[in-house]
Design a protein around this motif. Sequence first.
Motif, short mmCIF file in Angstrom:
data_model
loop_
_atom_site.label_atom_id
_atom_site.label_comp_id
_atom_site.label_asym_id
_atom_site.label_seq_id
_atom_site.Cartn_x
_atom_site.Cartn_y
_atom_site.Cartn_z
N MET A 30 0.81 -1.01 -0.33
CA MET A 30 -0.47 0.13 0.18
C MET A 30 0.74 0.56 0.25
N LEU A 31 1.96 1.23 1.09
CA LEU A 31 2.96 2.44 0.91
C LEU A 31 3.30 2.61 -0.71
N TYR A 32 3.84 1.39 -1.36
CA TYR A 32 4.16 1.28 -2.38
C TYR A 32 3.15 2.33 -3.03
N ALA A 33 2.12 1.58 -3.30
CA ALA A 33 1.44 2.74 -4.33
C ALA A 33 1.10 3.42 -4.14
N TYR A 34 1.52 3.94 -2.97
CA TYR A 34 0.58 5.41 -3.10
C TYR A 34 2.14 6.22 -3.21
N ALA A 35 3.38 5.71 -2.97
CA ALA A 35 4.74 6.80 -2.91
C ALA A 35 5.04 6.58 -4.73
N ARG A 36 3.89 6.07 -5.20
CA ARG A 36 4.57 5.68 -7.15
C ARG A 36 3.20 6.31 -7.54
N ILE A 37 1.76 7.13 -6.44
CA ILE A 37 0.68 7.99 -7.33
C ILE A 37 1.34 9.55 -7.05
N GLN A 38 2.91 9.57 -5.84
CA GLN A 38 3.24 10.69 -5.39
C GLN A 38 4.09 10.69 -7.04
N GLY A 39 4.82 10.16 -7.15
CA GLY A 39 6.03 10.35 -7.60
C GLY A 39 4.90 10.75 -9.63
N ILE A 40 4.21 10.04 -9.60
CA ILE A 40 3.62 10.32 -11.02
C ILE A 40 3.18 12.37 -10.93
N SER A 41 2.67 12.32 -9.79
CA SER A 41 1.71 14.04 -9.89
C SER A 41 2.79 14.66 -9.27
N ARG A 42 4.23 14.69 -9.29
CA ARG A 42 5.20 15.33 -9.12
C ARG A 42 5.90 15.76 -11.01
N LYS A 43 5.34 15.33 -11.99
CA LYS A 43 5.62 15.15 -13.05
C LYS A 43 4.04 15.76 -13.63
N LEU A 44 2.84 16.10 -12.97
CA LEU A 44 1.69 16.78 -13.05
C LEU A 44 1.55 18.42 -12.95
N PRO A 45 1.22 18.90 -14.04
CA PRO A 45 1.15 20.68 -13.59
C PRO A 45 0.66 20.06 -12.23
N GLN A 46 0.56 21.12 -11.23
CA GLN A 46 0.29 21.81 -9.73
C GLN A 46 -1.26 21.38 -9.78
N SER A 47 -1.58 20.94 -9.04
CA SER A 47 -3.77 21.66 -9.19
C SER A 47 -3.98 21.17 -7.84
N ASP A 48 -4.96 21.17 -7.40
CA ASP A 48 -5.17 21.63 -5.88
C ASP A 48 -6.52 21.18 -6.40
N SER A 49 -7.41 21.33 -6.85
CA SER A 49 -8.47 21.42 -7.61
C SER A 49 -9.32 19.25 -7.96
N LEU A 50 -9.91 18.92 -7.41
CA LEU A 50 -10.49 17.85 -7.57
C LEU A 50 -11.72 17.63 -8.55
N GLN B 297 -5.16 13.74 -19.23
CA GLN B 297 -4.55 13.68 -18.50
C GLN B 297 -4.76 14.35 -17.01
N ALA B 298 -5.77 15.33 -17.33
CA ALA B 298 -6.31 16.00 -16.20
C ALA B 298 -7.72 15.02 -15.10
N SER B 299 -7.75 14.31 -16.14
CA SER B 299 -8.77 13.19 -15.42
C SER B 299 -8.40 12.41 -14.96
N ARG B 300 -6.93 12.06 -15.59
CA ARG B 300 -6.74 10.68 -14.83
C ARG B 300 -5.93 11.46 -13.80
N GLY B 301 -5.24 12.30 -13.77
CA GLY B 301 -4.78 12.64 -12.71
C GLY B 301 -5.00 13.02 -11.73
N ALA B 302 -6.21 13.37 -11.46
CA ALA B 302 -7.27 13.80 -10.54
C ALA B 302 -7.70 12.38 -10.17
N LEU B 303 -7.65 10.92 -11.54
CA LEU B 303 -8.12 9.80 -10.39
C LEU B 303 -7.01 8.94 -9.39
N CYS B 304 -5.24 9.63 -10.43
CA CYS B 304 -3.83 9.04 -9.02
C CYS B 304 -4.08 10.06 -7.87
#
Length: 231
Positions: A115-135, A202-209
Amino acid sequence: QVARRGGLVREETQVEHVRFGVVLGEDGRKLKTRSGDTVKLKDLLEESIKRAREDILVRGTKERDQSDQLSVDQVAKIVGIGAVKYADLSMSRESNYRFSYSKMLALNGNTAPYMLYAYARIQGISRKLPQSDSLSGFSAPLEHPAEQALAKQLLKFPDVVLRLEKDLFPHILCDYLFELGQAFNQFYETCSVTQAPSPEIQASRGALCKLSANTLKVSLQLLGIGVVDVL
């Protein structure tokens, strides 16, 4: 009443006695030391942290400088203690279970490191995407089966929490987390986020992440387990 009088439980807190099974060793017998004494929780946690730290150093994460020993120690503590907690809570509390360091520290299966690896993997993806606080604002439809499966799993979370509160079986939440982790990994393998075919997708999949990360984090916190951004 004793807990209330001792100030361990607030008056407004509802307390209910629940049955727990027995923790067994890998040989199927009651968990004991070599000398036959009862194993202390402190010793179990320290050994789990030690093994988690060794595993982190062996695997070596590119995003963490090896000289950052404080970071390694902090992560090892979160993973090691989380692994013991999760191993206990992922089993039906009324059942006996066999205590195994190798199984509970495994990166595959229904374990805290998974579970922790899955969370860290998602955080790694998020760091490569445009930052947005909105879901909000899913402007692209969820057309891929893996997107739909992940979204459906995320929607189950409120009902799982309500069931957990009613039945007092923590393994219900652990089972849900494992299914969520599997759904996300399937999504990750089949639906590119950073290389999505359009900004809308990308925005939709980023929101899923982001929703997946939030759900993993809240669920693990409910189990008393922290998370790490790099593992």
